[in-house]
Design a protein around this motif. Structure first.
Motif, PDB file in Angstrom:
ATOM      1  N   LYS A  76      46.614  42.207  40.303  1.00  0.00           N
ATOM      2  CA  LYS A  76      45.391  42.694  39.641  1.00  0.00           C
ATOM      3  C   LYS A  76      44.706  43.457  40.533  1.00  0.00           C
ATOM      4  O   LYS A  76      44.516  43.307  41.777  1.00  0.00           O
ATOM      5  CB  LYS A  76      44.727  41.609  39.094  1.00  0.00           C
ATOM      6  CG  LYS A  76      45.306  40.752  38.134  1.00  0.00           C
ATOM      7  CD  LYS A  76      44.805  39.557  37.614  1.00  0.00           C
ATOM      8  CE  LYS A  76      45.364  38.927  36.634  1.00  0.00           C
ATOM      9  NZ  LYS A  76      44.766  37.800  36.002  1.00  0.00           N
TER      10      LYS A  76
ATOM     11  N   LYS B 227      42.079  46.107  35.721  1.00  0.00           N
ATOM     12  CA  LYS B 227      41.009  45.494  35.018  1.00  0.00           C
ATOM     13  C   LYS B 227      39.531  46.103  35.193  1.00  0.00           C
ATOM     14  O   LYS B 227      39.324  46.580  36.049  1.00  0.00           O
ATOM     15  CB  LYS B 227      40.998  44.088  35.725  1.00  0.00           C
ATOM     16  CG  LYS B 227      42.156  43.055  35.505  1.00  0.00           C
ATOM     17  CD  LYS B 227      42.413  42.531  34.129  1.00  0.00           C
ATOM     18  CE  LYS B 227      43.329  41.755  34.007  1.00  0.00           C
ATOM     19  NZ  LYS B 227      43.446  41.194  32.389  1.00  0.00           N
TER      20      LYS B 227
ATOM     21  N   ASP C 104      35.647  41.794  34.356  1.00  0.00           N
ATOM     22  CA  ASP C 104      36.678  40.914  33.962  1.00  0.00           C
ATOM     23  C   ASP C 104      37.441  40.264  35.317  1.00  0.00           C
ATOM     24  O   ASP C 104      37.912  39.179  35.240  1.00  0.00           O
ATOM     25  CB  ASP C 104      37.747  41.472  33.039  1.00  0.00           C
ATOM     26  CG  ASP C 104      37.008  41.986  31.641  1.00  0.00           C
ATOM     27  OD1 ASP C 104      35.975  41.306  31.250  1.00  0.00           O
ATOM     28  OD2 ASP C 104      37.611  42.862  31.068  1.00  0.00           O
TER      29      ASP C 104
ATOM     30  N   HIS D  66      35.764  37.585  36.832  1.00  0.00           N
ATOM     31  CA  HIS D  66      35.619  36.525  35.944  1.00  0.00           C
ATOM     32  C   HIS D  66      36.926  35.604  36.334  1.00  0.00           C
ATOM     33  O   HIS D  66      37.317  34.795  36.469  1.00  0.00           O
ATOM     34  CB  HIS D  66      35.538  36.558  34.609  1.00  0.00           C
ATOM     35  CG  HIS D  66      35.549  35.566  33.702  1.00  0.00           C
ATOM     36  ND1 HIS D  66      34.707  34.717  33.742  1.00  0.00           N
ATOM     37  CD2 HIS D  66      36.600  35.287  32.607  1.00  0.00           C
ATOM     38  CE1 HIS D  66      35.056  33.605  32.854  1.00  0.00           C
ATOM     39  NE2 HIS D  66      36.366  33.939  32.345  1.00  0.00           N
ATOM     40  N   GLU D  67      37.939  36.629  36.362  1.00  0.00           N
ATOM     41  CA  GLU D  67      39.360  35.884  36.406  1.00  0.00           C
ATOM     42  C   GLU D  67      39.634  35.405  37.825  1.00  0.00           C
ATOM     43  O   GLU D  67      40.400  34.287  38.216  1.00  0.00           O
ATOM     44  CB  GLU D  67      40.727  37.066  35.970  1.00  0.00           C
ATOM     45  CG  GLU D  67      40.621  37.284  34.288  1.00  0.00           C
ATOM     46  CD  GLU D  67      41.298  38.441  34.050  1.00  0.00           C
ATOM     47  OE1 GLU D  67      42.541  38.653  35.027  1.00  0.00           O
ATOM     48  OE2 GLU D  67      41.344  38.893  32.984  1.00  0.00           O
TER      49      GLU D  67
ATOM     50  N   GLU E 202      38.074  31.789  36.865  1.00  0.00           N
ATOM     51  CA  GLU E 202      39.248  31.260  36.349  1.00  0.00           C
ATOM     52  C   GLU E 202      40.316  30.907  37.415  1.00  0.00           C
ATOM     53  O   GLU E 202      41.353  30.233  37.230  1.00  0.00           O
ATOM     54  CB  GLU E 202      39.694  32.270  35.136  1.00  0.00           C
ATOM     55  CG  GLU E 202      38.627  32.345  33.954  1.00  0.00           C
ATOM     56  CD  GLU E 202      39.221  32.962  32.964  1.00  0.00           C
ATOM     57  OE1 GLU E 202      40.287  33.763  33.323  1.00  0.00           O
ATOM     58  OE2 GLU E 202      38.847  32.727  31.969  1.00  0.00           O
TER      59      GLU E 202
ATOM     60  N   ASP F 160      42.661  32.875  38.197  1.00  0.00           N
ATOM     61  CA  ASP F 160      43.856  33.443  37.606  1.00  0.00           C
ATOM     62  C   ASP F 160      44.429  34.464  38.239  1.00  0.00           C
ATOM     63  O   ASP F 160      44.132  35.798  37.544  1.00  0.00           O
ATOM     64  CB  ASP F 160      43.506  33.489  36.053  1.00  0.00           C
ATOM     65  CG  ASP F 160      44.621  34.035  35.211  1.00  0.00           C
ATOM     66  OD1 ASP F 160      45.856  33.828  35.510  1.00  0.00           O
ATOM     67  OD2 ASP F 160      44.666  34.592  34.171  1.00  0.00           O
TER      68      ASP F 160
END
Length: 201
Positions: free
Chosen positions: A36, A67, A71, A74-75, A79, A81
């Motif tokens: 990412k 991304k 976002d 946040h990920e 998260e 993630d």
């Protein structure tokens, strides 16, 4: 930094060997890994594309995923993630302390240790660093932390300072010579690692 730490050359055969060992030990997921990165910057997009190609060359199945910055944050932070992330980490103050990135008490979602990395040896080094006050010993602990991170490659720091400097080769600084009050002008020594030394001059 420990300036004696050798810069590792690109060694694809060693990388393939390490990937194979990780596979045999079931330390790699069998699925496609996602890299990412934040969208909107062509240089970052180019870097992510090259990282993907390099990882595919050594046998990893990788896809990239651009991304929106909010976002992505946040990920990554909330998260946790992500498999691999190309991301800007802003320090909370000018000390640029990396210890929170490895704090075992901050592994929960939203914590500073968003990588979930835990190693007792590194925790011990950061503990010594907090307790030490003598400059030379502090520097040696910092160099040992540098050696550890270079050896383990938990992250690859791509440092970037927000300040940009332009200078002319005619820039001079004045240095006192001996006990006399006489001043001597010398060319300002510019070095990429020691740019801010001799600031009084």
């Amino acid at each position: 930094y420990d300036t004696k730490v050798p810069v590792l050359s690109k060694d694809e055969s060693l990388a393939r060997q390490l990937i194979e060992e990780a596979r045999k030990a079931n330390r790699l997921p069998s699925r496609t890994l996602t890299l990412k990165y934040p969208m909107g910057d062509s240089a970052v997009e180019k870097a992510a594309s090259q990282i993907k190609k390099d990882l595919q060359k050594i046998g990893l199945d990788v896809k990239t995923e651009a991304k929106i910055e909010s976002d992505l944050r946040h990920e990554v932070i909330d998260e946790q993630d992500f498999d691999i992330v190309y991301w800007r980490y802003d320090h909370r103050n000018v000390l640029y302390n990396i210890a929170p990135l490895f704090d075992p008490d901050q592994q929960q979602p939203g914590g500073t240790n968003f990588m979930g990395y835990h190693n007792p040896e590194l925790i011990k080094l950061f503990s010594y660093l907090r307790q030490e006050q003598r400059p030379f010993e502090l520097w040696e602990i910092q160099r040992e932390i540098h050696r550890f991170i270079q050896r383990e490659v938990v992250l690859v720091p791509l440092w970037q300072l927000d300040n940009y400097i332009a200078y002319t080769s005619k820039l001079l600084y004045r240095q006192q010579i001996g006990d006399s009050a006489a001043q001597q002008a010398r060319q300002l020594p510019i070095h990429p690692l020691y740019l801010f030394r001799k600031t009084e001059g």
